[in-house]
Structure formats: C-alpha cells, structure tokens
Design a protein around this motif. Structure first.
Motif, PDB file in Angstrom:
ATOM      1  N   GLY A 100      13.025  -2.091  -1.795  1.00 60.65           N
ATOM      2  CA  GLY A 100      14.195  -1.790  -1.856  1.00 60.65           C
ATOM      3  C   GLY A 100      13.490  -0.417  -1.365  1.00 60.65           C
ATOM      4  O   GLY A 100      14.355   0.079  -0.328  1.00 60.65           O
ATOM      5  N   LEU A 101      12.130   0.126  -1.420  1.00 57.63           N
ATOM      6  CA  LEU A 101      11.743   1.124  -1.205  1.00 57.63           C
ATOM      7  C   LEU A 101      11.082   1.195  -0.051  1.00 57.63           C
ATOM      8  O   LEU A 101      11.982   2.082   1.619  1.00 57.63           O
ATOM      9  CB  LEU A 101      10.932   2.127  -2.153  1.00 57.63           C
ATOM     10  CG  LEU A 101      11.249   2.422  -3.317  1.00 57.63           C
ATOM     11  CD1 LEU A 101       9.758   3.387  -3.935  1.00 57.63           C
ATOM     12  CD2 LEU A 101      11.914   4.163  -2.575  1.00 57.63           C
ATOM     13  N   LEU A 102      11.237   0.397   0.472  1.00 56.99           N
ATOM     14  CA  LEU A 102      10.236  -0.338   2.055  1.00 56.99           C
ATOM     15  C   LEU A 102      11.883  -0.479   3.146  1.00 56.99           C
ATOM     16  O   LEU A 102      11.776   0.119   4.247  1.00 56.99           O
ATOM     17  CB  LEU A 102       9.831  -1.730   2.099  1.00 56.99           C
ATOM     18  CG  LEU A 102       9.324  -1.909   3.393  1.00 56.99           C
ATOM     19  CD1 LEU A 102       8.493  -0.857   4.282  1.00 56.99           C
ATOM     20  CD2 LEU A 102       8.526  -3.238   3.595  1.00 56.99           C
ATOM     21  N   GLU A 145       0.617  -1.058  -0.047  1.00 53.88           N
ATOM     22  CA  GLU A 145       0.130  -0.017   0.516  1.00 53.88           C
ATOM     23  C   GLU A 145       1.102   0.926   0.262  1.00 53.88           C
ATOM     24  O   GLU A 145       1.032   2.308  -0.862  1.00 53.88           O
ATOM     25  CB  GLU A 145      -1.175  -0.135   1.322  1.00 53.88           C
ATOM     26  CG  GLU A 145      -2.034  -0.953   0.995  1.00 53.88           C
ATOM     27  CD  GLU A 145      -2.692  -0.994   0.335  1.00 53.88           C
ATOM     28  OE1 GLU A 145      -3.325   0.009  -0.686  1.00 53.88           O
ATOM     29  OE2 GLU A 145      -3.279  -1.987  -0.434  1.00 53.88           O
ATOM     30  N   GLU A 146       2.019   1.164   0.765  1.00 53.34           N
ATOM     31  CA  GLU A 146       2.805   2.859   1.213  1.00 53.34           C
ATOM     32  C   GLU A 146       3.809   2.872   0.086  1.00 53.34           C
ATOM     33  O   GLU A 146       4.688   3.821  -0.557  1.00 53.34           O
ATOM     34  CB  GLU A 146       3.581   2.771   1.887  1.00 53.34           C
ATOM     35  CG  GLU A 146       2.148   2.681   3.637  1.00 53.34           C
ATOM     36  CD  GLU A 146       0.680   4.329   3.169  1.00 53.34           C
ATOM     37  OE1 GLU A 146       1.601   5.072   3.409  1.00 53.34           O
ATOM     38  OE2 GLU A 146       0.327   3.905   3.720  1.00 53.34           O
ATOM     39  N   PHE A 147       4.683   1.503  -0.457  1.00 53.41           N
ATOM     40  CA  PHE A 147       5.741   1.202  -1.463  1.00 53.41           C
ATOM     41  C   PHE A 147       5.771   0.914  -2.462  1.00 53.41           C
ATOM     42  O   PHE A 147       6.672   0.182  -3.387  1.00 53.41           O
ATOM     43  CB  PHE A 147       6.500   0.848  -0.530  1.00 53.41           C
ATOM     44  CG  PHE A 147       7.560   1.528   0.283  1.00 53.41           C
ATOM     45  CD1 PHE A 147       7.949   2.674   0.555  1.00 53.41           C
ATOM     46  CD2 PHE A 147       6.420   1.201   1.631  1.00 53.41           C
ATOM     47  CE1 PHE A 147       8.454   3.072   1.625  1.00 53.41           C
ATOM     48  CE2 PHE A 147       7.391   1.865   3.171  1.00 53.41           C
ATOM     49  CZ  PHE A 147       7.537   3.302   2.881  1.00 53.41           C
ATOM     50  N   LYS A 148       4.014   0.359  -2.868  1.00 53.72           N
ATOM     51  CA  LYS A 148       3.827  -0.380  -4.317  1.00 53.72           C
ATOM     52  C   LYS A 148       4.040  -1.326  -4.795  1.00 53.72           C
ATOM     53  O   LYS A 148       4.689  -1.210  -6.213  1.00 53.72           O
ATOM     54  CB  LYS A 148       4.060   0.900  -5.436  1.00 53.72           C
ATOM     55  CG  LYS A 148       2.717   2.943  -5.022  1.00 53.72           C
ATOM     56  CD  LYS A 148       2.023   2.038  -4.442  1.00 53.72           C
ATOM     57  CE  LYS A 148       0.615   3.344  -4.249  1.00 53.72           C
ATOM     58  NZ  LYS A 148       0.268   2.994  -3.911  1.00 53.72           N
ATOM     59  N   ALA A 193      20.273  -1.215  10.743  1.00 49.68           N
ATOM     60  CA  ALA A 193      20.599  -0.719   9.551  1.00 49.68           C
ATOM     61  C   ALA A 193      21.343  -1.770   8.577  1.00 49.68           C
ATOM     62  O   ALA A 193      21.437  -1.380   8.269  1.00 49.68           O
ATOM     63  CB  ALA A 193      20.734   0.996   9.701  1.00 49.68           C
ATOM     64  N   ALA A 194      22.244  -1.827   9.619  1.00 52.33           N
ATOM     65  CA  ALA A 194      23.623  -3.183   8.801  1.00 52.33           C
ATOM     66  C   ALA A 194      22.897  -3.922   8.555  1.00 52.33           C
ATOM     67  O   ALA A 194      23.247  -4.278   6.993  1.00 52.33           O
ATOM     68  CB  ALA A 194      24.925  -2.928  10.268  1.00 52.33           C
ATOM     69  N   THR A 195      22.285  -4.899   8.620  1.00 54.69           N
ATOM     70  CA  THR A 195      21.454  -5.571   8.317  1.00 54.69           C
ATOM     71  C   THR A 195      21.030  -6.036   6.896  1.00 54.69           C
ATOM     72  O   THR A 195      21.270  -6.475   5.699  1.00 54.69           O
ATOM     73  CB  THR A 195      20.672  -6.551   9.667  1.00 54.69           C
ATOM     74  OG1 THR A 195      21.065  -6.861  10.199  1.00 54.69           O
ATOM     75  CG2 THR A 195      20.026  -7.516   8.461  1.00 54.69           C
ATOM     76  N   ILE A 196      19.770  -4.631   7.439  1.00 54.93           N
ATOM     77  CA  ILE A 196      19.605  -4.290   6.126  1.00 54.93           C
ATOM     78  C   ILE A 196      20.343  -3.756   5.041  1.00 54.93           C
ATOM     79  O   ILE A 196      19.890  -3.787   4.230  1.00 54.93           O
ATOM     80  CB  ILE A 196      18.200  -3.043   5.887  1.00 54.93           C
ATOM     81  CG1 ILE A 196      16.959  -3.215   7.365  1.00 54.93           C
ATOM     82  CG2 ILE A 196      17.311  -2.103   5.123  1.00 54.93           C
ATOM     83  CD1 ILE A 196      16.499  -2.295   8.018  1.00 54.93           C
TER      84      ILE A 196
END
Length: 87
Positions: free
Chosen positions: A52-54, A45-48, A71-74
């Motif tokens: 990657g954007l999520l 819904e928010e990131f279509k 953050a490092a894991t992502i």
C-alpha cells in the motif's frame, strides 16, 4: 517507469524472476522483468513489504509527473484491495 542503469542484460532479469518471490500485485503487471525486480526490491527494502505504501508513493509521483491514468489505476487498485478486506 524511469529506467535505471546497472549493466545487467535483460536475460539476467528474466532469470531472476524465476527465483524471486514477487508480491502478487507486482507479478501480475505487464512490466518488464527488470522493472518487476526493481519494484520488488523497493517493496522489500524501502517499504518493508507494505504494498500500500509503495503504491501510494508511485501514485504521488504519477500525479506530480502528470501521469493521471497511472495514478487513477493505482487509486482503483487500492480501493479494490480496501473493499476486499472490509467484505
């Protein structure tokens, strides 16, 4: 992950996970069923559908909250995905 309140029991989310087509990155996490459903909803819904954007949004939030390991894991996951597409 921040808990959201909706009044549904955990069993309802366990049932939902059997019917929702999850993105593989969400499916293979060790998150609870409730968190997986919430992330898939955000993704759709928010990131279509742009995982990657999520992930970049979650990574930004993690840095702001000083959750540097998350953050490092992502970051590492995004690099792996980018290298897999190039190779």
């Amino acid at each position: 992950m921040e808990e959201f309140e909706d009044g549904l029991p955990n069993e309802a989310y366990e049932l939902l996970t059997q019917y929702i087509p999850f993105h593989p990155a969400i499916l293979k996490t060790g998150l609870t069923a409730k968190d997986k459903v919430f992330l898939q909803y955000l993704l759709d819904e928010e990131f279509k559908g742009d995982i990657g954007l999520l992930l970049e949004d979650i990574q930004t939030f993690a840095v702001e909250a000083e959750e540097y390991e998350v953050a490092a894991t992502i970051r590492d996951y995004l690099k792996e995905e980018e290298n897999g597409k190039e190779g």
